[in-house]
Design a protein around this motif. Structure first.
Motif, mmCIF file in Angstrom:
data_model
loop_
_atom_site.group_PDB
_atom_site.id
_atom_site.type_symbol
_atom_site.label_atom_id
_atom_site.label_comp_id
_atom_site.label_asym_id
_atom_site.label_seq_id
_atom_site.Cartn_x
_atom_site.Cartn_y
_atom_site.Cartn_z
ATOM 1 N N PHE A 67 0.836 -1.206 0.000
ATOM 2 C CA PHE A 67 0.000 0.000 0.000
ATOM 3 C C PHE A 67 0.876 1.263 0.000
ATOM 4 C CE2 PHE A 67 -1.479 3.312 2.971
ATOM 5 C CZ PHE A 67 -2.493 3.855 2.211
ATOM 6 N N GLU A 71 1.265 4.359 -2.773
ATOM 7 C CA GLU A 71 1.164 5.800 -2.512
ATOM 8 C C GLU A 71 2.420 6.521 -3.016
ATOM 9 O OE1 GLU A 71 -1.337 7.248 -1.914
ATOM 10 O OE2 GLU A 71 -2.655 6.147 -0.584
ATOM 11 N N GLU A 119 -7.303 10.525 2.224
ATOM 12 C CA GLU A 119 -7.646 9.835 0.977
ATOM 13 C C GLU A 119 -9.060 10.210 0.519
ATOM 14 O OE1 GLU A 119 -6.489 5.726 2.157
ATOM 15 O OE2 GLU A 119 -5.070 5.942 0.512
ATOM 16 N N GLU A 149 -7.131 4.804 -5.385
ATOM 17 C CA GLU A 149 -7.684 5.320 -4.120
ATOM 18 C C GLU A 149 -8.967 4.593 -3.738
ATOM 19 O OE1 GLU A 149 -5.973 6.885 -2.171
ATOM 20 O OE2 GLU A 149 -4.513 8.005 -3.349
ATOM 21 N N HIS A 152 -7.877 1.629 -2.093
ATOM 22 C CA HIS A 152 -7.276 1.951 -0.788
ATOM 23 C C HIS A 152 -8.367 2.179 0.263
ATOM 24 C CE1 HIS A 152 -3.366 3.645 -2.772
ATOM 25 N NE2 HIS A 152 -3.606 2.389 -3.066
HETATM 26 FE FE LIG Z 1 -4.365 6.158 -1.196
#
Ligand SMILES: [Fe+2]
Ligand SMILES: [Fe+2]
Length: 242
Positions: A67, A71, A119, A149, A152
């Motif tokens: 993750f 980013e 986010e 995103e 995420h």
């Molecule tokens: Fe993100």
């Protein structure tokens, strides 16, 4: 975790330089977001490893690493775009500094909560940027970042569900209310900072905040459903166009 391992980015189309007026409009916000995407994630990883040991979630640290790498890829790709446009990269920012400090000071759950709030705000920002720019390269970057995103938000929703498991009705309700307040605050701060860009892109405050809450709903779908106390944003939210 399979998502992170299989999420390969396409080549982005080469594009002519931005028009001077567009460059002037988007450069300040893009520089700030490029900086914000580039955290090294050391504290998050350390807390994640501690959580994995306590909870027995053996795969969590690896997914967290992937993750963080994703980013950093956002930051790297935006950075390359800035370089190609001869827009200097930003090295410091007050709001980003506050976000990082809060994340570092608090425990794992708070750190994830602050991260998720940022986010949620990234969703309307990159959607506005996608709609506003004439650059095919930047549009493609925004689409890819928004796709990432969305995943995420789901991933962090799953993490928060594990971190808050077993919490009773009132504690869960208080947590959710605080998180909504945090998203509202983050959206207001970012909108205030980039008001000129947002207005030029056709995004009034209510659409920006509404879209951030639409993103938060993706996280909350993963949380246990018992907490009902807390305000919700009832403004009809704008469709994300990517
Ligand atoms: Fe993100
Ligand atoms: Fe990102």
């Amino acid at each position: 975790m399979r998502y992170f391992e299989q999420n390969h980015w396409p080549e982005f189309p080469a594009a002519p330089k931005l028009e001077a007026h567009e460059r002037e409009l988007i450069a300040p916000s893009l520089r700030q977001f490029q900086l914000g995407e580039g955290a090294n994630g050391h504290t998050l990883l350390r807390l994640g490893r501690e959580f994995a040991e306590e909870s027995g979630e053996a795969h969590y640290p690896r997914s967290l690493e992937l993750f963080i790498r994703e980013e950093q890829r956002h930051s790297e790709m935006l950075g390359r775009f800035l370089d190609a446009e001869a827009i200097p990269r930003q090295t410091k920012d007050g709001v980003d500094g506050v976000f990082r400090l809060v994340r570092r000071l608090w425990r794992h759950e708070c750190m994830v909560t602050v991260l998720v709030s940022a986010e949620c705000v990234a969703v309307p920002y990159y959607t506005a940027l996608h709609d506003a720019t004439g650059s095919p390269h930047l549009k493609a970057l925004c689409r890819q970042i928004l796709r990432d995103e969305a995943m995420h938000l789901t991933y962090q929703g799953q993490t928060l569900a594990k971190l808050t498991a077993g919490r009773g009705f009132w504690a869960a309700s208080a947590t959710r209310t605080l998180h909504r307040l945090m998203v509202l605050t983050a959206a207001l701060v970012v909108y205030t900072q980039h008001r000129r860009f947002c207005l030029a892109a056709g995004w009034p405050l209510q659409d920006f905040v509404g879209s951030a809450f639409q993103a938060l709903a993706r996280v909350e779908r993963k949380l246990p459903g018992s907490a009902i106390v807390g305000f919700s944003w009832s403004w009809p939210t704008r469709r994300i166009s990517v």
